[in-house]
Design a protein around this motif. Structure first.
Motif, PDB file in Angstrom:
ATOM      1  N   GLN A 136      -6.390  22.851 -15.166  1.00  0.00           N
ATOM      2  CA  GLN A 136      -5.236  22.264 -15.585  1.00  0.00           C
ATOM      3  C   GLN A 136      -5.287  22.581 -17.184  1.00  0.00           C
ATOM      4  O   GLN A 136      -6.350  22.245 -17.793  1.00  0.00           O
ATOM      5  CB  GLN A 136      -5.314  20.810 -15.263  1.00  0.00           C
ATOM      6  CG  GLN A 136      -4.087  20.106 -15.868  1.00  0.00           C
ATOM      7  CD  GLN A 136      -3.918  18.623 -15.292  1.00  0.00           C
ATOM      8  OE1 GLN A 136      -3.603  18.532 -14.111  1.00  0.00           O
ATOM      9  NE2 GLN A 136      -3.877  17.771 -16.185  1.00  0.00           N
TER      10      GLN A 136
ATOM     11  N   ALA B 132      -2.664  22.633 -20.815  1.00  0.00           N
ATOM     12  CA  ALA B 132      -1.372  21.926 -21.331  1.00  0.00           C
ATOM     13  C   ALA B 132      -0.978  22.144 -22.610  1.00  0.00           C
ATOM     14  O   ALA B 132       0.275  22.683 -22.952  1.00  0.00           O
ATOM     15  CB  ALA B 132      -1.600  20.149 -21.329  1.00  0.00           C
ATOM     16  N   THR B 133      -2.044  22.054 -23.693  1.00  0.00           N
ATOM     17  CA  THR B 133      -1.505  22.371 -25.013  1.00  0.00           C
ATOM     18  C   THR B 133      -0.979  23.677 -25.207  1.00  0.00           C
ATOM     19  O   THR B 133      -0.010  23.804 -26.184  1.00  0.00           O
ATOM     20  CB  THR B 133      -2.988  22.141 -25.816  1.00  0.00           C
ATOM     21  OG1 THR B 133      -3.458  20.818 -25.853  1.00  0.00           O
ATOM     22  CG2 THR B 133      -2.708  22.657 -27.401  1.00  0.00           C
TER      23      THR B 133
ATOM     24  N   GLY C  69       3.732  13.377 -20.673  1.00  0.00           N
ATOM     25  CA  GLY C  69       4.938  12.281 -20.723  1.00  0.00           C
ATOM     26  C   GLY C  69       5.542  12.281 -21.913  1.00  0.00           C
ATOM     27  O   GLY C  69       5.093  12.599 -22.978  1.00  0.00           O
TER      28      GLY C  69
ATOM     29  N   GLY D 257      -9.052  21.537 -23.009  1.00  0.00           N
ATOM     30  CA  GLY D 257      -9.892  22.731 -23.910  1.00  0.00           C
ATOM     31  C   GLY D 257     -10.087  24.181 -23.402  1.00  0.00           C
ATOM     32  O   GLY D 257     -10.553  24.687 -24.003  1.00  0.00           O
TER      33      GLY D 257
ATOM     34  N   GLU E  76     -10.890  15.459 -16.329  1.00  0.00           N
ATOM     35  CA  GLU E  76     -10.618  15.858 -17.513  1.00  0.00           C
ATOM     36  C   GLU E  76     -11.470  15.369 -18.630  1.00  0.00           C
ATOM     37  O   GLU E  76     -11.848  14.304 -18.718  1.00  0.00           O
ATOM     38  CB  GLU E  76      -9.187  14.820 -17.747  1.00  0.00           C
ATOM     39  CG  GLU E  76      -8.372  15.449 -19.104  1.00  0.00           C
ATOM     40  CD  GLU E  76      -7.298  14.535 -19.188  1.00  0.00           C
ATOM     41  OE1 GLU E  76      -6.135  14.918 -18.921  1.00  0.00           O
ATOM     42  OE2 GLU E  76      -7.257  13.284 -19.568  1.00  0.00           O
TER      43      GLU E  76
HETATM   44  C1  LIG Z   1       1.215  16.744 -25.469  1.00  0.00           C
HETATM   45  C2  LIG Z   1       0.548  16.153 -24.393  1.00  0.00           C
HETATM   46  C3  LIG Z   1       1.022  15.146 -23.928  1.00  0.00           C
HETATM   47  C4  LIG Z   1       0.034  14.794 -22.624  1.00  0.00           C
HETATM   48  N1  LIG Z   1       0.513  14.042 -21.868  1.00  0.00           N
HETATM   49  C5  LIG Z   1      -0.213  13.237 -20.694  1.00  0.00           C
HETATM   50  C6  LIG Z   1       0.544  12.545 -19.769  1.00  0.00           C
HETATM   51  O1  LIG Z   1       1.530  11.670 -19.988  1.00  0.00           O
HETATM   52  N2  LIG Z   1      -0.223  12.272 -18.621  1.00  0.00           N
HETATM   53  C7  LIG Z   1      -1.545  12.682 -18.358  1.00  0.00           C
HETATM   54  O2  LIG Z   1      -2.078  12.448 -17.191  1.00  0.00           O
HETATM   55  N3  LIG Z   1      -2.043  13.652 -19.045  1.00  0.00           N
HETATM   56  C8  LIG Z   1      -1.198  13.890 -20.420  1.00  0.00           C
HETATM   57  N4  LIG Z   1      -1.768  15.062 -21.124  1.00  0.00           N
HETATM   58  C9  LIG Z   1      -3.177  15.468 -20.679  1.00  0.00           C
HETATM   59  C10 LIG Z   1      -2.730  16.944 -20.176  1.00  0.00           C
HETATM   60  O3  LIG Z   1      -1.957  16.701 -18.830  1.00  0.00           O
HETATM   61  C11 LIG Z   1      -3.978  17.918 -19.731  1.00  0.00           C
HETATM   62  O4  LIG Z   1      -4.822  17.341 -18.644  1.00  0.00           O
HETATM   63  C12 LIG Z   1      -4.761  18.257 -20.971  1.00  0.00           C
HETATM   64  O5  LIG Z   1      -4.112  18.204 -21.968  1.00  0.00           O
HETATM   65  C13 LIG Z   1      -5.448  19.643 -20.700  1.00  0.00           C
HETATM   66  O6  LIG Z   1      -6.094  20.112 -21.763  1.00  0.00           O
HETATM   67  P1  LIG Z   1      -5.708  20.955 -22.907  1.00  0.00           P
HETATM   68  O7  LIG Z   1      -4.324  20.464 -23.504  1.00  0.00           O
HETATM   69  O8  LIG Z   1      -6.819  21.392 -23.587  1.00  0.00           O
HETATM   70  O9  LIG Z   1      -5.095  22.470 -22.245  1.00  0.00           O
HETATM   71  C14 LIG Z   1      -1.225  15.416 -22.317  1.00  0.00           C
HETATM   72  C15 LIG Z   1      -1.674  16.611 -22.987  1.00  0.00           C
HETATM   73  C16 LIG Z   1      -0.567  16.841 -24.026  1.00  0.00           C
HETATM   74  C17 LIG Z   1      -1.123  18.105 -24.697  1.00  0.00           C
END
Ligand SMILES: Cc1cc2nc3c(=O)[nH]c(=O)nc-3n(C[C@H](O)[C@H](O)[C@H](O)COP(=O)(O)O)c2cc1C
Length: 414
Positions: free
Chosen positions: A261, A263-264, A25, A242, A198
């Motif tokens: 899933q 994101a980073t 977000g 992670g 998560e």
């Molecule tokens: C910059 C950033 C913003 C995130 N914002 C949200 C969010 O708005 N809603 C949510 O459910 N998860 C959010 N997450 C969690 C990710 O969707 C995801 O599940 C998680 O970060 C995965 O792990 P990883 O970043 O180690 O790959 C966010 C993660 C990051 C890195």
């Protein structure tokens, strides 16, 4: 040695590459990023956090300005309970953001919307119902219920014509949270189509307390998996948090996960919404510059870079323009913290607020640099340029690296 591409996520007859780019977000996981995931055969997320702001940015609408105009009289008032969302405008912004993204979708993958319950918007049930129902109206492939227990969320949309055809899932961080959700949703006679598990190393808000370091994703996934098998519930599990390399993903896929899933890794993609200057901060971060703190007014711990401008900032609350974190009584922990500091420093032109942050404003301005635990490894995923910056990557490069890499290798850009 297996790779992620040897596995598929199955939703009925549909097969997908088992890579989900998580929702990030306020427009960090942009439509462009989600569209790339779908084009490449996986699942991408957009987020409906601060959807009016996002719509204004994408479509030149004036939702935020209009709301501010309506409540301008209240800006100096420490009590924000009068500030409400216009449900028609909320629906319109959601329809634009989700609908235009779905129109642009190409390829065999899917696009979901990440919908956080903690965005209580001074009328939690009514606003959540509009957000969920309008995303379905706008043709989204699925919804991921996030940041909250969502005990009543299925019931809010059970009469929607797409309630049984769209893919609906939830993010949990424990077996207990999943059991609670299933028990409370049982009346709707519908199981989630997927469950994102998560762990404590994720970015954004954490579903753990400040003792997060005592938990381990693989252990939680194994526990939930065993319980689902024992209950004969066939729900795809999607671990998150992670999972940094394709090999990390394979180890989950070999142990019962249906997809992962991530994101980073995508925070440094060209298609990601973070400004490039901020992306360089992510690349350059060292491990000791990544903290989990409690400055989010939501009450959930959040992971971020210590250099985030949001930390300690004492700006005046912007609820008249935003107000996404106002609870059912029109209150927000930042508004309280800010009012306390203002009262303690009469006549001061500026105050500093250390314990909470104005998350709406700072997320909107990309000044709260939330990130996953392994952000300090991003520098190993790109090349350092002569000016000391790192090369920004394409989402396709990162996606394919997850999909095809073996032996914990990370492919550098050509
Ligand atoms: C910059 C950033 C913003 C995130 N914002 C949200 C969010 O708005 N809603 C949510 O459910 N998860 C959010 N997450 C969690 C990710 O969707 C995801 O599940 C998680 O970060 C995965 O792990 P990883 O970043 O180690 O790959 C966010 C993660 C990051 C890195």
């Amino acid at each position: 040695m297996k790779r992620v591409d040897d596995f598929r996520l199955r939703f009925g007859k549909q097969e997908l590459v088992p890579i989900v780019i998580g929702g990030m977000g306020v427009d960090i996981s942009t439509a462009d990023l989600a569209l790339e995931a779908a084009r490449l055969g996986g699942i991408g997320h957009i987020s409906d956090a601060m959807v009016k702001t996002v719509a204004d940015r994408r479509f030149n609408t004036k939702f935020v300005k209009e709301k501010l105009k309506l409540y301008k009289y209240n800006v100096e008032n420490p009590d924000k309970s009068a500030v409400q969302f216009d449900l028609g405008q909320l629906a319109e912004a959601t329809r634009l953001h989700v609908g235009k993204t779905m129109e642009a979708k190409r390829g065999p993958g899917m696009i979901f919307v990440n919908c956080m319950e903690k965005l209580t918007m001074n009328a939690p049930r009514e606003t959540l119902r509009v957000r969920l129902a309008t995303a379905l109206d706008a043709g989204v492939d699925g919804i991921t219920l996030a940041a909250g227990l969502h005990l009543g969320s299925f019931a809010l949309i059970e009469d929607h014509p797409r309630f049984r055809d769209a893919k609906l899932g939830i993010i949990v961080s424990s077996l207990r949270a999943l059991q609670l959700f299933l028990r409370k949703s049982a009346r709707t006679n519908r199981l989630p189509d997927f469950v994102v598990v998560e762990g404590p190393l994720a970015g954004g808000h954490l579903g753990f307390g400040m003792d997060w370091a005592q938990y381990d994703l693989a252990t939680i996934v194994a526990e939930i998996h065993a319980w689902l098998v024992a209950e004969k519930l066939d729900i795809p599990l999607i671990p998150a948090g992670g999972i940094f390399t394709g090999s990390d993903a394979v180890s989950f896929l070999e142990n019962g996960a249906a997809a992962v899933q991530v994101a980073t890794r995508f925070t440094v993609a060209r298609e990601c919404g973070l400004p490039e200057k901020v992306q360089q901060e992510y690349f350059k971060a060292s491990e000791d510059k990544i903290v989990v703190n409690q400055i989010s007014p939501t009450g959930y711990p959040m992971r971020m870079l210590t250099s985030s401008p949001a930390i300690g900032s004492g700006i005046r609350p912007n609820c008249e323009a935003y107000g996404y974190l106002l609870d059912a009584n029109g209150s927000c922990a930042y508004v309280q913290a800010y009012n306390r500091e203002v009262a303690a420093h009469p006549g001061a032109r500026r105050v500093s607020v250390m314990d909470k942050t104005c998350l709406c404003t700072h997320m909107r301005n990309f000044d709260c640099w939330t990130c996953g635990h392994y952000t300090y490894r991003l520098k190993d995923t790109s090349r350092k340029l002569e000016d000391g910056n790192y090369e920004i990557l394409s989402a396709e490069h990162i996606f394919k690296d997850y999909q095809f890499s073996t032996d914990n290798k990370i492919a550098l850009p050509d």
